[in-house]
Design a protein around this motif. Structure first.
Motif, PDB file in Angstrom:
ATOM      1  N   ILE A  59       0.707  -1.223  -0.026  1.00 38.91           N
ATOM      2  CA  ILE A  59      -0.100   0.025  -0.023  1.00 38.91           C
ATOM      3  C   ILE A  59       0.663   1.162   0.003  1.00 38.91           C
ATOM      4  O   ILE A  59       0.249   2.332   0.124  1.00 38.91           O
ATOM      5  N   GLY A  60       2.451   1.068  -0.194  1.00 34.51           N
ATOM      6  CA  GLY A  60       2.955   2.410  -0.367  1.00 34.51           C
ATOM      7  C   GLY A  60       3.677   2.746   0.825  1.00 34.51           C
ATOM      8  O   GLY A  60       4.096   3.850   0.810  1.00 34.51           O
ATOM      9  N   LYS A 194      -3.490  -2.505  -3.843  1.00 33.12           N
ATOM     10  CA  LYS A 194      -2.592  -2.301  -4.671  1.00 33.12           C
ATOM     11  C   LYS A 194      -2.685  -0.974  -5.436  1.00 33.12           C
ATOM     12  O   LYS A 194      -1.668  -0.278  -5.568  1.00 33.12           O
ATOM     13  N   MET A 195      -3.675  -0.284  -5.763  1.00 32.52           N
ATOM     14  CA  MET A 195      -3.903   0.676  -6.597  1.00 32.52           C
ATOM     15  C   MET A 195      -3.313   1.889  -5.709  1.00 32.52           C
ATOM     16  O   MET A 195      -2.978   2.752  -5.855  1.00 32.52           O
ATOM     17  N   ALA A 198       0.001   2.215  -5.684  1.00 35.63           N
ATOM     18  CA  ALA A 198       0.375   2.724  -6.805  1.00 35.63           C
ATOM     19  C   ALA A 198       0.274   4.203  -6.951  1.00 35.63           C
ATOM     20  O   ALA A 198       1.279   4.969  -7.327  1.00 35.63           O
ATOM     21  N   SER A 199      -0.797   4.604  -6.555  1.00 32.94           N
ATOM     22  CA  SER A 199      -0.836   6.008  -6.542  1.00 32.94           C
ATOM     23  C   SER A 199      -1.913   6.357  -5.894  1.00 32.94           C
ATOM     24  O   SER A 199      -3.344   6.180  -6.362  1.00 32.94           O
ATOM     25  N   PRO A 200      -1.819   7.124  -4.421  1.00 27.35           N
ATOM     26  CA  PRO A 200      -3.078   7.312  -3.599  1.00 27.35           C
ATOM     27  C   PRO A 200      -3.865   8.269  -4.394  1.00 27.35           C
ATOM     28  O   PRO A 200      -5.370   8.483  -4.310  1.00 27.35           O
ATOM     29  N   VAL A 201      -3.510   9.379  -4.978  1.00 27.48           N
ATOM     30  CA  VAL A 201      -4.065  10.429  -5.625  1.00 27.48           C
ATOM     31  C   VAL A 201      -5.148   9.815  -6.640  1.00 27.48           C
ATOM     32  O   VAL A 201      -6.449  10.305  -6.730  1.00 27.48           O
ATOM     33  N   VAL A 202      -4.376   9.163  -7.384  1.00 26.30           N
ATOM     34  CA  VAL A 202      -5.462   8.564  -8.678  1.00 26.30           C
ATOM     35  C   VAL A 202      -6.465   7.686  -8.021  1.00 26.30           C
ATOM     36  O   VAL A 202      -7.599   7.637  -8.450  1.00 26.30           O
ATOM     37  N   ALA A 203      -6.007   6.716  -7.163  1.00 27.03           N
ATOM     38  CA  ALA A 203      -7.067   5.607  -6.209  1.00 27.03           C
ATOM     39  C   ALA A 203      -8.335   6.799  -5.964  1.00 27.03           C
ATOM     40  O   ALA A 203      -9.460   6.506  -6.210  1.00 27.03           O
ATOM     41  N   ARG A 204      -7.970   7.991  -5.353  1.00 28.04           N
ATOM     42  CA  ARG A 204      -8.860   8.586  -4.945  1.00 28.04           C
ATOM     43  C   ARG A 204      -9.830   9.152  -5.857  1.00 28.04           C
ATOM     44  O   ARG A 204     -11.114   9.226  -5.815  1.00 28.04           O
ATOM     45  N   GLY A 265       2.295  -1.028  -4.958  1.00 29.53           N
ATOM     46  CA  GLY A 265       1.412  -1.258  -6.146  1.00 29.53           C
ATOM     47  C   GLY A 265       1.659  -2.816  -6.529  1.00 29.53           C
ATOM     48  O   GLY A 265       1.176  -3.502  -7.491  1.00 29.53           O
TER      49      GLY A 265
ATOM     50  N   VAL B 340      -5.262  13.900   0.141  1.00 28.75           N
ATOM     51  CA  VAL B 340      -5.592  12.690  -0.185  1.00 28.75           C
ATOM     52  C   VAL B 340      -5.176  11.898   0.943  1.00 28.75           C
ATOM     53  O   VAL B 340      -3.857  11.924   1.267  1.00 28.75           O
ATOM     54  N   HIS B 344       2.310   7.147   2.265  1.00 27.43           N
ATOM     55  CA  HIS B 344       3.655   7.470   2.491  1.00 27.43           C
ATOM     56  C   HIS B 344       3.686   9.117   2.591  1.00 27.43           C
ATOM     57  O   HIS B 344       2.778   9.670   1.775  1.00 27.43           O
TER      58      HIS B 344
ATOM     59  N   GLY C 343      -1.352  12.607 -13.259  1.00 27.29           N
ATOM     60  CA  GLY C 343      -1.357  12.512 -11.925  1.00 27.29           C
ATOM     61  C   GLY C 343      -2.650  12.387 -11.309  1.00 27.29           C
ATOM     62  O   GLY C 343      -2.635  11.784 -10.132  1.00 27.29           O
ATOM     63  N   GLN C 344      -3.900  12.134 -12.196  1.00 27.96           N
ATOM     64  CA  GLN C 344      -5.071  12.038 -11.602  1.00 27.96           C
ATOM     65  C   GLN C 344      -5.854  10.812 -11.768  1.00 27.96           C
ATOM     66  O   GLN C 344      -6.633  10.528 -11.612  1.00 27.96           O
ATOM     67  N   PHE C 347      -2.754   4.852 -13.221  1.00 23.63           N
ATOM     68  CA  PHE C 347      -1.698   4.356 -12.672  1.00 23.63           C
ATOM     69  C   PHE C 347      -0.837   3.907 -13.657  1.00 23.63           C
ATOM     70  O   PHE C 347      -0.954   3.060 -14.405  1.00 23.63           O
ATOM     71  N   GLN C 350       0.851   0.341 -13.879  1.00 26.54           N
ATOM     72  CA  GLN C 350      -0.213  -0.673 -13.927  1.00 26.54           C
ATOM     73  C   GLN C 350      -0.703  -1.022 -15.093  1.00 26.54           C
ATOM     74  O   GLN C 350      -0.676  -0.195 -15.879  1.00 26.54           O
TER      75      GLN C 350
END
Lengths: 334, 344, 507
Positions: A59-60, A194-195, A198-204, A265, B340, B344, C343-344, C347, C350
């Motif tokens: 989870i990063g 996993k996502m 990979a990127s918390p911002v994109v996941a949100r 990720g 967000v 980390h 950025g948004q 992924f 992936q």
């Protein structure tokens, strides 16, 4: 062949090689049933922690509090167990209570970790470093640094007995590995974990409830430490708060060896599983050779660095180009 | 909407201000409960005993500013200490200067190894230094053994050093003075401050912490700067090792590692340095260090039972970290940034 | 004829599957302001990287002051010759002060070991005054607006003795006033003999500032033109190779059966937008445009549940809703295609397949939360096909795709949950001409099928091509609405968009 598969195959080869070498070098000691059983009995303590680190990396982040969660949960269970004769309940019930208390404590610790990280935006490394001291301090405060003992026999049997010739802790280990494999590869939560890594911002932005995923993840990680505590207290029939100080390095090493990407990720439960087996065999071998725990730590540190350097060369440079030209054609879609 | 740049605003919103207030508050409370707190003896003892932690805090701080991290510094400290002591005993040398030189060399070499692994192979500093920590410490215990050297066996240079002080005055409690340990610490503070503030190397460290790629494009020799950073961490850790053995008159190779890491990291983080790099001040680090030292040593004075001190220090650290980061998060939200939840 | 400072002769560069530059030549003279114009994905970035040494062309040569570097010019060569590139991210240090950002690189080049703070400050102040700009040099950089940071970046280039400053799409992220300010700085630089190469796709700005315009399309040079001799229509034709064809899209929001899907009433959020009343109906494509800083994306984020408005209401299908996060929006049936694809939206490392299904995995759960694998594979397979995403394998990382294909993946991801309302923010940024047209078709098809679409763009022409009506935002308020787009001149809308803010209230 993807990197993940290649890594797992490598680990399998390493495992087989190591076992072969051990068998060839010291057949009487190694292949003895008692030895094999010992290995299987000792392994889960740190193996579960390694799985915890694997999840944290996926989870990063990272979770540095595993060892102290283990201590605290173990202490809680031990407190109940050492007074089992004064508690007016059947022993079995007391045991179950102790186990639940240990797991509950662990879950609570994980929840606290998760809340600090998600609500206050504290980076996981700092948050868990802080809570590590906190949980450990609590364990010391409760026990005043001394041992706890006097557990009911039935409890001690849990870890020390076998089923079909295989120690029960090892069955637990296999069960946990299967469950985690299921979680990370097949469930929606695992996918979201996993996502998130990979990127918390994109996941949100994709509609993932980051906070919920973080909380669940850290609770799971700590539960693993709690389960480890139960197995440990059962095996050695005592508990003292500073057990397992060296396990952090080992857990990180196993996670990295198993192919987990520390940035998040990507993870392979199978990889960590194989790495655990391989390393246990190596550790046993090193004991037979008379290596001290210090030398083992030295070797673990060295191994961690060597593996990371190998990964560096694997991920960059000539190997990548070679891989792309040779292996891409064998990939199927779907 | 920008805040007016008045003095009050600038002061109020600085992290250091809050820290100072808390330190004052804590001191007031402690002084009330235990008048022994405010004696010259106690304060001088604090200065003497805290110098080691202070040196390590400076070291860790420098690594953090660059966006990196180094958790092998306890292992470097004890390695430098023990190797130096055993060497001096083996070749029958009793010189403090020799001790410092040898220890520094060891610390610098270990630091350079860290830097090599991190820069050459672009590996994450946290994991590299976790590995080297065990490499150094495990190696130390394995190849040099676990035999402690106590005060009887130590070269007298160390015990002499431990007694040295400046500005001695005689009181009824005996001779009091500012320990040389503290003096060394002050020198380290000034040196660190000077490098960070007044040299291109130091600005480079901040630049790398701000944006490593931009630093490269701007012409900073990023690799070389990183070699310096980790060598400097090793250097300061080694100095601490020598101070440590001079202070407790006991060289046990299993010391230092295991207990000090949390306190150092807490001191630096509470001091307002960001874990992601680029932001933090020497002043802040010093204030954080003062806070940790105060709390660590005075809980007993405040009546906390010995077995609970770790727990209370842990509580303070967690609360402090929470406060720091919640403030940060609110500030970022106020500036309109999208915050967000992440690991980390 | 002024001296040729930089000559690019016949360079070509190919990436996998794409010829980024094809036999391209351009000449920059001393003291000129030269604009490189082309659609998104036409090869402008590749050219810049070739000149600055960041990328090696496959063929051709780069000549500076008459000396040829072949194809192997290095970054250091370029810098030594006085060629400075200011990328879109500016490469500045947010944690250092303005003065440091401007002066430090000069110190590095001089090989200085110690900092001289007096000098650092002096150089910064001096350079800024040369540009007739006033910024407090002691401020940390992260306190500055984007426009101010650009000035800092230009100042830094100046201190290094730049003779040619290349700026990559400098006006995308700044407001209209800031554009004017930037151009004043450019003129002052010009007066000092510094040449500028501006890369842009914003035509009106090009005309304001350029001496010469070079048009690039699909990697090939279309031609060099004197800016004074061109007009916008002609330039558009040159850039796109076609006359702008407005595909009329008609929808009457007050007509019979017009169903309001997503509505905002009096929506306000401090420092972002105020008093917004708008409605998106099933079957329409509403355009929302305005300059950067007008609040368009901020509004979209609130409509998507990412941010909470301070006051006002949001109604979905007539019922007031309070969304606490994008998960609520998704559940209702609102999708948002983010402005920042990298950025948004994606992924990067992936797989394509995973990127597509992330929005709908939680709808494919069976017992114990296990994902139904058949549904999962079906979902991404069908979307790859429907949107014609070109890739040898869906299990490749999404970063291996071209910009246009990546955008299709993001589109697929947000169509997968079968939304009723689609908020699309800047869908064609960094996308090649073909993909852009296809995306426009997709958007209109979606509306015809009953979706309510809000298209946010800073290209008025795009809005006019695709939408049935256009809303203009300025400084957080909705100031105008245009219907019957077929009968309106684009320039009219542009005028409203660009109108400098007076103290009058929104209409």
């Amino acid at each position: 062949m993807t990197t993940k598969r290649a890594n797992n195959v490598t680990l399998l080869i390493v495992l087989v090689t190591v076992v072969a070498v051990m068998t060839a070098a010291m057949p009487d000691q190694f292949l003895r049933l008692g030895n094999l059983q010992n290995m299987m009995r000792n392994l889960p303590e740190y193996a579960l922690l390694a799985f915890g680190i694997m999840i944290a990396m996926t989870i990063g982040g990272i979770d540095l509090s595993g060892v102290s969660v283990l201590s605290l949960s173990g202490v809680v269970a031990a407190m109940i167990l050492s007074h089992h004769q004064e508690i007016p309940l059947p022993t079995v019930v007391t045991m179950i209570l102790a186990i639940l208390a240990a797991l509950g404590t662990a879950a609570l610790c994980g929840l606290i970790n998760g809340l600090i990280i998600s609500l206050a935006s504290v980076p996981a490394i700092i948050a868990t470093l802080g809570t590590n001291g906190l949980y450990y301090g609590l364990a010391i405060g409760i026990t005043k640094g001394s041992h706890l003992g006097g557990f009911p026999l039935a409890y001690i049997r849990i870890a020390n007995n076998d089923f079909l010739g295989i120690p029960i802790p090892f069955w637990v280990f296999i069960a946990v590995a299967l469950l985690l494999g299921l979680l990370l590869d097949k469930t929606a939560l695992g996918f979201q974990m996993k996502m998130l890594g990979a990127s918390p911002v994109v996941a949100r932005f994709s509609g993932t409830k980051n906070r919920a995923v973080l909380l669940k993840s850290f609770v799971i990680i700590s539960l693993l430490a709690g389960a480890s505590a139960v197995l440990l207290t059962s095996k050695v029939a005592t508990m003292r708060p500073n057990y397992g100080q060296d396990y952090l390095l080992l857990a990180v090493l196993l996670s990295i060896l198993g192919g987990t990407n520390p940035d998040g990720g990507f993870s392979s439960v199978l990889g960590v599983f194989l790495a655990i087996l391989a390393l246990q065999v190596l550790a046993t071998g090193s004991t037979f050779l008379g290596f001290t725990p210090f030398f083992r730590n030295f070797l673990y540190g060295l191994l961690l660095l060597v593996v990371m350097v190998i990964h560096h060369y694997r991920d960059t440079g000539a190997w990548t180009i070679l891989k792309e030209s040779v292996f891409t054609r064998t990939e199927k879609s779907g | 909407m920008k805040r007016p740049k008045t003095f009050i605003n600038r002061v109020l919103h600085r992290h250091e201000t809050y820290l100072t207030l808390i330190i004052i508050l804590f001191s007031v409370v402690t002084a009330n409960v235990a008048p022994a707190f405010l004696t010259a003896g106690n304060i001088l003892s604090l200065l003497r005993g805290g110098a080691g932690l202070g040196l390590l805090s400076l070291a860790f701080f420098v690594a953090l500013i660059s966006g990196g991290i180094d958790i092998s510094f306890p292992a470097i400290a004890i390695s430098a200490q023990y190797i130096t002591v055993r060497t001096m005993l083996a070749i029958d040398v009793n010189s403090l200067v020799f001790a410092f030189v040898l220890a520094s060399a060891i610390g610098i070499v270990y630091g350079l190894i860290n830097a090599f692994l991190i820069t050459r192979f672009k590996l994450p500093a946290l994991i590299v230094t976790l590995g080297t920590s065990n490499l150094y410490h495990g190696g130390l215990l394995q190849f040099l053994g676990t035999e402690s050297v106590n005060v009887g066996g130590l070269p007298t240079a160390f015990s002499d050093f431990g007694r040295m002080s400046l500005f001695q005055i005689s009181t009824e409690q005996g001779t009091l003075g500012i320990s040389l340990f503290f003096v060394i610490f002050v020198i380290a503070i000034v040196l660190t401050w000077f490098i960070l503030r007044h040299t291109m190397l130091g600005r480079g460290i901040y630049a790398i912490g701000g944006d490593e790629e931009a630093a490269r494009r701007a012409g900073f020799n990023v690799s070389r700067i990183q070699y310096f950073i980790y060598a400097y961490v090793g250097f300061l850790s080694a100095i601490m090792g020598i101070i440590h053995v001079s202070m407790i008159q006991y060289a046990n190779p299993t010391n230092i590692v295991g207990t000090i890491l949390l306190r150092v990291i807490a001191a630096v983080i509470l001091g307002g340095t960001s874990i992601s790099g680029g932001r933090g001040t020497v002043t802040g680090t010093l204030l954080g260090f003062v806070l940790i030292v105060l709390i660590d040593r005075h809980l007993i004075m405040l009546g906390v039972p010995a077995e609970w001190t770790d727990f209370f220090v842990g509580i303070v650290i967690v609360l402090g970290v929470l406060a720091t980061h919640i403030r940060l998060r609110l500030e970022r939200k106020r500036l309109g940034e999208l915050v967000v939840e992440r690991a980390h | 004829m002024a001296e040729a400072l930089l000559e690019v002769r016949n360079i070509s560069k190919a990436y996998i599957g794409v010829q980024a530059l094809d036999d391209f030549s351009i000449t920059i003279c001393e003291g000129e302001v030269h604009c490189l114009v082309g659609e998104n994905g036409s090869g402008k970035s590749t050219l810049i990287k070739s000149i600055s040494g960041a990328v090696q062309p496959d063929a051709g040569e780069i000549v500076i002051d008459g000396t040829s570097y072949g194809t192997s010019i290095t970054a250091i060569d370029a810098i030594r010759q006085g060629i400075e590139v200011i990328y879109q991210d500016l490469s500045l240090f947010p944690n250092l002060t303005v003065a440091e950002n401007i002066s430090l690189t000069g110190f590095i080049e001089e090989g200085k070991r110690l900092t001289n703070w007096k000098r650092v400050r002096e150089i910064a102040v001096q350079t800024l005054s040369q540009l007739e700009e006033e910024i407090d040099v002691e401020l940390p950089l992260d306190r500055l607006s984007m426009a101010q940071r650009q000035i800092v970046a230009i100042s830094r280039a100046l201190t290094k003795g730049a003779r040619l400053i290349i700026m990559d799409e400098p006006t995308t992220a700044i407001t209209a006033e800031d554009v004017a300010r930037l151009f004043n700085v450019v003129r002052r630089l010009n007066a000092r003999g510094v040449s500028m190469l501006f890369v842009s796709h914003k035509l009106d700005e090009v005309f304001q500032i350029a001496d010469t315009v070079t048009v690039v399309r699909d990697g090939k040079k279309v031609g060099d033109y004197d800016a004074k001799s061109l007009d916008e229509t002609e330039l558009t034709y040159l850039m796109t190779g076609e006359m702008l064809e407005y595909k009329p899209f008609e929808f009457d929001p007050e007509g019979e059966g017009a169903r309001s899907l997503l509505e905002a009433r009096g929506l306000s959020r401090e420092n972002q937008y105020e008093g917004i009343d708008l409605a998106i109906h099933a079957g329409e494509v509403v355009g929302l445009t305005g300059l950067v800083g007008s609040g368009r994306t901020e509004l979209a984020l609130s409509l998507f549940g990412m941010t909470l408005p301070d006051s006002g209401e949001i109604l979905f299908e007539g019922t007031p809703v309070k969304m606490r996060g994008p998960e609520d929006a998704k559940r209702l049936g609102i999708s948002y295609l983010p402005e920042d694809r990298h950025g948004q939206g994606l992924f990067e490392d992936q797989t394509i397949a995973d990127n597509i299904v992330i929005t709908v995995v939680d709808r494919m759960k069976r017992f114990f939360g296990i994902i139904d694998n058949n549904k999962r594979v079906d979902t991404w397979r069908s979307w790859i096909e429907k949107l014609k995403i070109k890739t040898p394998s869906a299990l490749h990382a999404v970063s291996t795709l071209s910009g246009g294909n990546q955008q299709r993946v993001v589109l697929a991801k947000w169509l997968a949950p079968e939304p009723k309302v689609f908020l699309i923010d800047g869908p064609t940024i960094g996308v090649d001409v073909l993909s852009k047209a296809r995306i426009h078709d997709v958007i209109q098809d979606l509306a015809r099928a009953g979706m309510g679409v809000l298209l946010i763009s800073d290209e008025v022409s795009e809005i006019m091509q695709v939408c049935s009506r256009a809303l203009i935002m300025r400084r957080g308020r909705l100031v105008a609405e245009f219907r019957n787009l077929r009968s309106i001149d684009e320039a009219e809308i542009q005028a409203v968009v660009a109108e400098p803010d007076t103290s009058e209230e929104a209409s």
